[in-house]
Design an enzyme around this catalytic site. Structure first.
Site, short mmCIF file in Angstrom:
data_model
loop_
_atom_site.label_atom_id
_atom_site.label_comp_id
_atom_site.label_asym_id
_atom_site.label_seq_id
_atom_site.Cartn_x
_atom_site.Cartn_y
_atom_site.Cartn_z
N HIS A 89 0.82 -1.11 -0.03
CA HIS A 89 0.07 -0.01 0.10
C HIS A 89 0.93 1.20 0.10
CE1 HIS A 89 -4.21 -1.49 1.04
NE2 HIS A 89 -3.57 -2.64 0.65
N GLU A 106 1.28 4.21 1.30
CA GLU A 106 1.57 5.10 2.43
C GLU A 106 2.47 4.32 2.95
OE1 GLU A 106 -2.81 4.30 3.04
OE2 GLU A 106 -1.69 4.09 1.76
N CYS A 162 -6.72 3.09 4.03
CA CYS A 162 -7.87 2.06 4.36
C CYS A 162 -8.04 1.74 5.83
CB CYS A 162 -7.56 0.79 3.63
SG CYS A 162 -6.14 0.06 3.96
N CYS A 174 -4.09 0.13 6.96
CA CYS A 174 -3.25 1.77 6.89
C CYS A 174 -3.68 2.49 8.17
CB CYS A 174 -3.31 2.13 5.54
SG CYS A 174 -2.42 1.31 4.08
#
Length: 465
Positions: free
Chosen positions: A161, A163, A219, A282
């Site tokens: 992901h 980030e 998320c 996240c």
């Protein structure tokens, strides 16, 4: 309307950009007293609106940020005006712009890999001077490694992901900055200084701040709301079971599920046999960084914890859900953190030119670039290796090697031998581990679920001499 009321000399012009990059097909530039302000959007009207907001934020300090809607009873801790939870709009826009521009720059020549759903990056400032801000990392990606590709040597990226990848790139930068301290000739260039007092040999220079940009809400808990239901006021259902829950990403899919629906312990043989490999969302990882810092456990034996100063989103910023997700859900229950560990409350902001929702299918690759890199690296998110099948430069293995080098060569290190495997070396950093366990306990006390760990065999690899 407001802009026309306040200023006489207002000129809008439309620069048509057909950029598949971020779904923004129009760019409007407004010129006021010879100063230019830009706005982008999926229609001319929205682009014009964004440009007007950017101008008002800069010239009149009028902010349209969702963070400053006069809200009643909202649990945003405003202790004093200076430490309020909002980042000034012009700073937020600068961070968003810098990351987007850097992405466009590093993707040149590799346009095949410019497809993305999530874009993230980290910007560093010194004394909040945004004219000399540096983009430390840029990344894209929305997938996690497939269970059959997990590695016993720390050779794959588990979580691609965007980030999460940007923060791993930041780790690479922190290692490089400590490398500068290994040589007296370059030590002055480092963002770290020798720490004369306390248990940590090094600490960040004062005034150095890191800002995380993500083009959408992370998320998990920060993204569990309906953007069109007008509930920006006080949460009508604060005790609803879904609020604040720890959630996991699911292997090779998008979106998250609450940890309550999984059984807690992941085993290597279970995953290889087909049990879905689960990774924390996240939102949960960012909440974790706000307790233990973004430097990870290995570096915590060398430097004081480093925290994010702000998080800027490109879309879907819901002040209350975002605040709860990144720190609010454990602020009442966290206790017993060994100083200087503490609950960090990052400033939050939304850029003026918000990104529209992107319905495109997410690609199975992600890119990463760190300041100092000659070119970007493209990683296949499902195998966790580069598209050429090589080991990525931001894996556990790569960082453990860098750590081994620092332990040998960095001045001021007391215990130089690294004899244990990766997992045990991390476990030996006592204060970090205490802070991490306090974080897990805080989630448990709030009945938000148990943090899910990867199979322990992943971390049983040693330094290669």
């Amino acid at each position: 309307m407001l802009l026309y009321e306040l200023f006489n000399d207002v000129n809008f012009e439309c620069i048509n950009i057909d950029s598949a990059q971020n779904n923004c097909r129009f760019k409007m530039t407004v010129t006021i007293n010879e100063k230019k302000f830009d706005g982008t959007g999926p229609s001319k009207k929205l682009a014009k609106n964004a440009a007007a907001k950017a101008a008002l934020a800069s010239l009149c300090n009028i902010s349209y940020s969702p963070m400053v809607v006069p809200q009643k009873n909202v649990p945003l801790p405003i202790d004093d005006k200076s430490s309020s939870m909002e980042l000034p709009q012009i700073h937020a826009d600068a961070i968003g712009r810098l990351v987007l521009e850097k992405f466009m720059e590093v993707i040149k020549g590799q346009e095949a890999y410019s497809r993305r759903k999530v874009l993230a990056g980290i910007v560093m400032t010194e004394n909040m001077n945004f004219f000399e801000a540096k983009v430390i990392s840029v990344s894209t990606g929305t997938k996690c490694v497939s269970g059959e590709h997990i590695s016993v040597n720390g050779a794959v990226l588990n979580d691609s992901h965007a980030e999460i990848v940007s923060r791993r790139c930041l780790l690479k930068f922190l290692y490089a900055q400590l490398d500068l301290q290994c040589n007296q000739a370059t030590a002055y260039q480092s963002i770290f200084v020798r720490n004369t007092d306390g248990q940590y040999p090094y600490k960040l220079k004062s005034g150095v701040h890191f800002h995380l940009y993500i083009n959408t809400a992370p998320c998990g808990d920060a993204r569990i709301f309906s953007p069109h239901e007008n509930d920006t006021g006080v949460d009508k259902h604060p005790n609803r079971k879904a609020r604040g829950q720890l959630r996991t990403k699911i292997e090779s899919g998008e979106g998250t599920i609450p940890v309550k629906s999984s059984d807690g312990i992941q085993t290597w043989d279970g995953v290889l046999q087909g049990q879905r490999l689960l990774t924390m969302s996240c939102s949960d990882k960012i909440a974790r960084w706000n307790i233990v810092g973004i430097q990870g456990s290995l570096l915590s034996s060398i430097i004081e914890p480093v925290y994010l100063h702000s998080i800027v989103l490109g879309s879907l910023l819901h002040p209350e859900h975002m605040y709860r997700a990144v720190c609010g859900r454990i602020e009442k229950s966290i206790q017993g953190l060994p100083p200087p560990y503490h609950l960090n409350k990052p400033r939050l902001a939304l850029v003026t030119s918000a990104e529209p929702r992107n319905q495109a299918k997410a690609p199975n690759f992600g890119i990463n670039w760190t300041i100092g890199d000659v070119e970007l690296e493209v990683v296949n998110s499902l195998t966790g290796r580069t598209i050429g099948g090589q080991v990525s430069r931001i894996t556990k293995q790569a960082f453990f090697d860098k750590y081994g080098f620092l332990m040998k060569n960095l001045p001021g290190i007391l215990n130089r031998s690294v004899t244990t495997d990766y997992g045990q070396t991390k476990a030996n950093v006592k204060d970090y581990q205490t802070a991490k366990l306090e974080l897990f306990s805080a989630f448990k006390r709030e009945d938000l679920g148990s943090w899910l760990k990867k199979p322990i065999e992943q971390d049983e690899f040693v330094l290669i001499e």
